[in-house]
Design a protein around this motif. Sequence first.
Motif: not given
Length: 406
Positions: A318, A344, A385, A387
């Motif tokens: 991220r 992801y 997405w 956390q």
Amino acid sequence: MKREEVRFDVGGVQLARPFRIRRLGHFGVNVSDPERSKDLYCRLLGFRISDPLDFAPRLPEELRAKVGPTVGYFARHGTDHHSFVFFPRGAYAAMNEWAKNPQGAINQITWQVGSLREISEAFDWFTKRGKPIRRAGRDLPGSNWHFYPPDPEGHVNELYYGIEQIGWDGYSKPREMYGVRYTKPPQLPHKSELAEVMQATREGIAVQKGLRAAEIGEEKYDVDGVLLARPFKIVRHGPVRLFVSDLDAMTAFYRDDLGLTVTEEVEYRGHRCVFLRANTEHHSMALYPVALRDELELNVDSTLMSFGIQVGSYRQLRDAIAFLQASGVKVRHLPNELFPGIDYSAFAIDADGHAFQLYYYMEQIGWDGKPRPAHLRTKVDNQSWPQSVPAQSDTFLGEPFLGPLG
């Protein structure tokens, strides 16, 4: 899966070919301007330069001023001398006719085997079967013994044993240690790397006078307790994804000639896609029909769909995406159905249109060789997405990153 005929003794183990690929070793692209590309690859993604390579001395003098940049780079994310290579496409194409095609955007796809004997016997096996080999011997920089068999569509594959390791002081081998140039595997047995170092020392070569890359950027990000110049760390590279014209022929080469294992096939909007592995990772190579390239609006001048970069955690993934976007890098999401075994991920697009897939998780295949059933895989919404994410049974497993993060 049909059981292969056993014909070879590889380290006391009976196999169908005289070698076994252990992992994707390194990968390379050819780019229009390596100096421009270096900013993304090194400052932003975090690869470190191990050695430059100037192609000018290998070019006819009348071409040197016409081909553009001539200096390319070997780069690394760990202790291997190089895990990623980027060379000047103009100069490279002037030396290699095949590199003028879309396949020429890919410099090399390399696979590591377990011993020098495997390289020698694999070279003989490919030769006796009439398979083309572009070159063989020992690569310098890097010191890896190798040979280069192209796949049916012209992508350069390399099988190699061993590669120079760069230690705590960060120096690569000095050029004075290169010594003999080899054009085929050596007579066996060959002296060890340690013996070569000791011989160089006796000959008065300053073995600690190689290149050491300086970090680019201020170390200001706390990455799991270590200060780094970016908020993530590359811990593994691959998979390689290719667009291909003949899916059956390409699958046969990577399965039957190189010995990769088909993990699974999927169909996406009428397109058959094949995923193969070298080790326990779900896939280290993926093959897609070239017709899919236009549908995904990817680079029409290349057969590379993407090159994978695994970071250390979901949080790092991220943070990496936010960091790259804030730095002006184009980031895209592609349909998750095309990447079984990865949940992801996002794709950073470089100045030449090459896509680099950033992800943190790769499904691992166990002793029975079966992938996770599709209905048990994580469903990803690329618009939102979370956390944090639930752990899988194989989260943080697979090939580990050795050594400190920086």
